[in-house]
Design a protein around this motif. Sequence first.
Motif, short mmCIF file in Angstrom:
data_model
loop_
_atom_site.label_atom_id
_atom_site.label_comp_id
_atom_site.label_asym_id
_atom_site.label_seq_id
_atom_site.Cartn_x
_atom_site.Cartn_y
_atom_site.Cartn_z
N PHE A 27 6.61 2.86 -12.34
CA PHE A 27 7.52 3.42 -11.34
C PHE A 27 7.11 4.87 -11.01
CE2 PHE A 27 11.65 0.85 -12.62
CZ PHE A 27 10.98 -0.35 -12.37
N PRO A 28 6.32 5.06 -9.96
CA PRO A 28 6.05 6.45 -9.53
C PRO A 28 7.23 6.95 -8.70
CG PRO A 28 4.75 4.87 -8.23
CD PRO A 28 5.64 4.06 -9.12
N LEU A 29 8.09 7.77 -9.29
CA LEU A 29 9.37 8.09 -8.65
C LEU A 29 9.42 9.45 -7.97
CD1 LEU A 29 12.01 6.66 -11.17
CD2 LEU A 29 10.81 5.53 -9.29
N SER A 30 8.36 10.25 -8.10
CA SER A 30 8.47 11.60 -7.52
C SER A 30 8.55 11.55 -6.00
CB SER A 30 7.29 12.47 -7.96
OG SER A 30 7.46 12.83 -9.31
N ASN A 31 9.47 12.34 -5.47
CA ASN A 31 9.71 12.45 -4.03
C ASN A 31 9.37 13.86 -3.57
OD1 ASN A 31 10.90 9.86 -3.85
ND2 ASN A 31 12.81 10.68 -4.65
N PRO A 32 9.13 14.08 -2.27
CA PRO A 32 8.98 13.07 -1.24
C PRO A 32 7.61 12.41 -1.31
CG PRO A 32 8.66 15.24 -0.27
CD PRO A 32 9.00 15.46 -1.73
N THR A 33 7.27 11.67 -0.25
CA THR A 33 6.06 10.83 -0.25
C THR A 33 4.83 11.57 -0.76
OG1 THR A 33 7.04 9.98 1.78
CG2 THR A 33 4.85 9.16 1.22
N LYS A 34 4.68 12.81 -0.32
CA LYS A 34 3.45 13.54 -0.65
C LYS A 34 3.33 13.84 -2.15
CE LYS A 34 5.61 17.97 0.53
NZ LYS A 34 5.82 19.00 1.52
N LEU A 59 4.56 -4.42 -12.01
CA LEU A 59 5.92 -4.54 -11.49
C LEU A 59 6.33 -3.12 -11.09
CD1 LEU A 59 7.08 -7.01 -14.22
CD2 LEU A 59 6.90 -7.53 -11.78
N ILE A 60 6.49 -2.92 -9.77
CA ILE A 60 6.52 -1.56 -9.23
C ILE A 60 7.85 -1.22 -8.59
CG2 ILE A 60 5.42 -0.01 -7.52
CD1 ILE A 60 2.99 -1.95 -7.68
N ALA A 61 8.28 0.02 -8.74
CA ALA A 61 9.33 0.57 -7.87
C ALA A 61 8.90 1.99 -7.53
CB ALA A 61 10.68 0.57 -8.58
N THR A 62 9.21 2.40 -6.32
CA THR A 62 8.83 3.74 -5.87
C THR A 62 10.09 4.54 -5.52
OG1 THR A 62 8.61 2.79 -3.66
CG2 THR A 62 6.59 3.07 -4.92
N GLY A 63 9.94 5.86 -5.44
CA GLY A 63 11.10 6.70 -5.09
C GLY A 63 11.41 6.65 -3.61
N ILE A 64 10.36 6.56 -2.81
CA ILE A 64 10.55 6.53 -1.35
C ILE A 64 10.34 5.09 -0.86
CG2 ILE A 64 10.13 8.86 -0.45
CD1 ILE A 64 7.21 6.63 -0.94
N VAL A 123 -0.52 -12.88 -1.45
CA VAL A 123 0.91 -12.77 -1.82
C VAL A 123 1.49 -11.53 -1.14
CG1 VAL A 123 2.55 -12.47 -3.73
CG2 VAL A 123 0.49 -13.85 -4.06
N THR A 124 2.73 -11.65 -0.64
CA THR A 124 3.42 -10.48 -0.10
C THR A 124 4.29 -9.89 -1.21
OG1 THR A 124 3.46 -11.52 2.06
CG2 THR A 124 4.96 -9.67 1.73
N TYR A 125 3.93 -8.69 -1.61
CA TYR A 125 4.70 -8.01 -2.67
C TYR A 125 5.76 -7.11 -2.05
CZ TYR A 125 1.18 -9.61 -5.98
OH TYR A 125 0.36 -10.38 -6.76
N HIS A 126 7.02 -7.35 -2.39
CA HIS A 126 8.09 -6.47 -1.94
C HIS A 126 8.27 -5.37 -2.98
CE1 HIS A 126 9.18 -9.07 1.40
NE2 HIS A 126 8.80 -10.05 0.59
N ILE A 127 8.35 -4.15 -2.51
CA ILE A 127 8.40 -3.02 -3.44
C ILE A 127 9.83 -2.47 -3.48
CG2 ILE A 127 7.38 -0.80 -4.07
CD1 ILE A 127 5.32 -3.12 -3.87
N GLY A 128 10.44 -2.53 -4.64
CA GLY A 128 11.80 -2.01 -4.78
C GLY A 128 11.80 -0.49 -4.65
N GLN A 129 12.89 0.04 -4.16
CA GLN A 129 13.02 1.50 -4.09
C GLN A 129 13.95 1.97 -5.19
OE1 GLN A 129 14.38 3.21 -0.36
NE2 GLN A 129 14.08 5.29 -1.13
N ALA A 130 13.35 2.58 -6.23
CA ALA A 130 14.19 3.13 -7.31
C ALA A 130 14.59 4.54 -6.90
CB ALA A 130 13.44 3.13 -8.63
#
Length: 540
Positions: free
Chosen positions: A401-408, A426-431, A441-448
């Motif tokens: 889970f790379p959660l640092s915001n914002p995108t950059k 198994l991924i979740a991102t902040g943005i 496969v189409t991977y849907h990425i959760g937003q944590a």
Amino acid sequence: MKYEGLDLLNNHFLNKGTAFTKEERKENHIEGLLPPFVQTLDQQVEQAYENYSNKDTFLAKRMYLMDLFNENVTLFYKLFSQHVNEFMPVVYDPTIADTIENYSHLFLDPQNAAFLSIDDQDDIEASLKNASAGRDIKLIVVTDGEGILGIGDWGVQGVDISVGKLMVYTAAAGVDPKSVLPVVLDVGTNRKELLADDLYMGNHHERVTGDKYYNFVDKFVETAENLFPDMYLHFEDFGRSNAANILNKYKDNILTFNDDIQGTGIITLAGILGALNISKEKLTDQVYLSFGAGTAGAGITKRIFDAMVEEGLSEDEARKHFYLVDKQGLLFDDTEDLTPEQKPFTRKRSEFANADELTNLEAVVKAVHPTILVGTSTQPGTFTEAVIKEMAAHTERPIIFPLSNPTKLAEAKAEDLLKWTDGKALIATGIPVEPVEYNGVTYHIGQANNALVYPGLGLGSMAVNAKILSDGMINKAAHSLGGIVDPTQPGAAVLPPVSQLDKFSMTVANGVAQQAIDEKLTTATDAKKAVADLKWEPKY
Ligand SMILES: NC(=O)c1ccc[n+]([C@@H]2O[C@H](COP(=O)([O-])OP(=O)(O)OC[C@H]3O[C@@H](n4cnc5c(N)ncnc54)[C@H](O)[C@@H]3O)[C@@H](O)[C@H]2O)c1
Ligand SMILES: O=C(O)C[C@H](O)C(=O)O
Ligand SMILES: [Mn+2]
């Protein structure tokens, strides 16, 4: 007080613009002040969306939406509710980072915020009264602008995070916009470029710290509590050295919440539970590595630790599952400058043959073989191919889970993580991130992002006017997001999609309200009714 004439058109809570009927126009002395054709709310929404769509950049879109909010709150939220997925990154993170960095230069309107200055403490009460203008305030989001997302100290310009977080409360959970108040505590800024900028709108001095700072926060909390006794007080983006202190000071006495510590803890735990639901592994078998152990990193660690204890581990057993890496590298019990929140999760040098070499993420990953890697470091690109491949070599479904915001500032991009792990991560991102195609496969990425839980948590707590926000209520929120995503679908996300934000915010709100009732933290008896009664909808 009855508003009429231009006063009515200029009141964004009451203004209906071209939707005022002929009768209303006569009755309120606004005949002739609008084009004659009376529009429906839906027609206004259609027209506004057309205008919005014609703006070229996210920043221009955001500026347009803020103007619309300043004109007509009902129209703004009706439009927002129909385009939640599309508008979230514009109204909120990441575009909000741009408006915070450029606030003084872009400034058009204070947007109902209360600006409280440490240099004018006698004005606190008057300022809160002026900004609330007789409204019954139930929710305050307050920042001091020191730790905005990962972009740091932006002084008074941080007020936009209070404004943006509140807009999400309404769009996601239907919190009545008349009942909210954004607040910024201006205690100065240490950002030299702001202090040197004549157009900077905040106090032109360095941050005040120590007793004077804490007394000012105290005075604000006390005054706000007196004026608005039913208030839910949400703290946002305070600096690392103050956030936890402030939460610990107030959390057992008033209904208060720190989003970066508690909100982020909840959503990350929910994401991890979602990931384990896909991999069919147990939480208590995981090895957790926090990269960046500041406000969010330590807050999340504590939440996951508590969850392991709830699942039957003793505290000592549970602690063995955690590793914190900060600027100094792996944190040991003899590391200098540890924060109180880091201390319980430090390790002993004697556990490792090469302790002195564990000063960077790759070395630590090699040494401890994490199964969960969460990034709250503000250091972009630090989840490198080497780090991720090393992690993936020792666990079948690495949770990353790379959660640092914002995108950059994100530690990695989802598409790279999938590539480097051959689709196993198994991924979740902040943005928000678009779905990724990989090997058919189409991977849907959760937003944590805490925005997925704080609105429901707040609505549920406010609906029953809970005495405090308990650990049980927080825990309930974390467990409320399960069961929405089908984990058997290839490429399933670890968290439910933002497009369903309004629906699962209600699930969270109902669960949290019920938990408060079960814990006798309220006199309310019917959670669902209380939540439904408080919920606001954008309509005329
Ligand atoms: N997704 C979410 O919901 C969410 C919520 C809260 C915070 N965040 C993000 O998490 C990040 C951190 O926020 P915070 O409030 O915890 O800030 P913080 O300043 O309290 O913590 C950042 C930590 O990272 C550490 N750090 C800095 N450089 C490092 C390096 N090279 N290696 C390892 N650690 C390093 C700092 O020492 C500090 O302890 C921000 O980018 C923020 O946007 C995301
Ligand atoms: O504001 C966000 O997007 C989440 C979080 O509160 C943060 O500080 O990054
Ligand atoms: Mn935040």
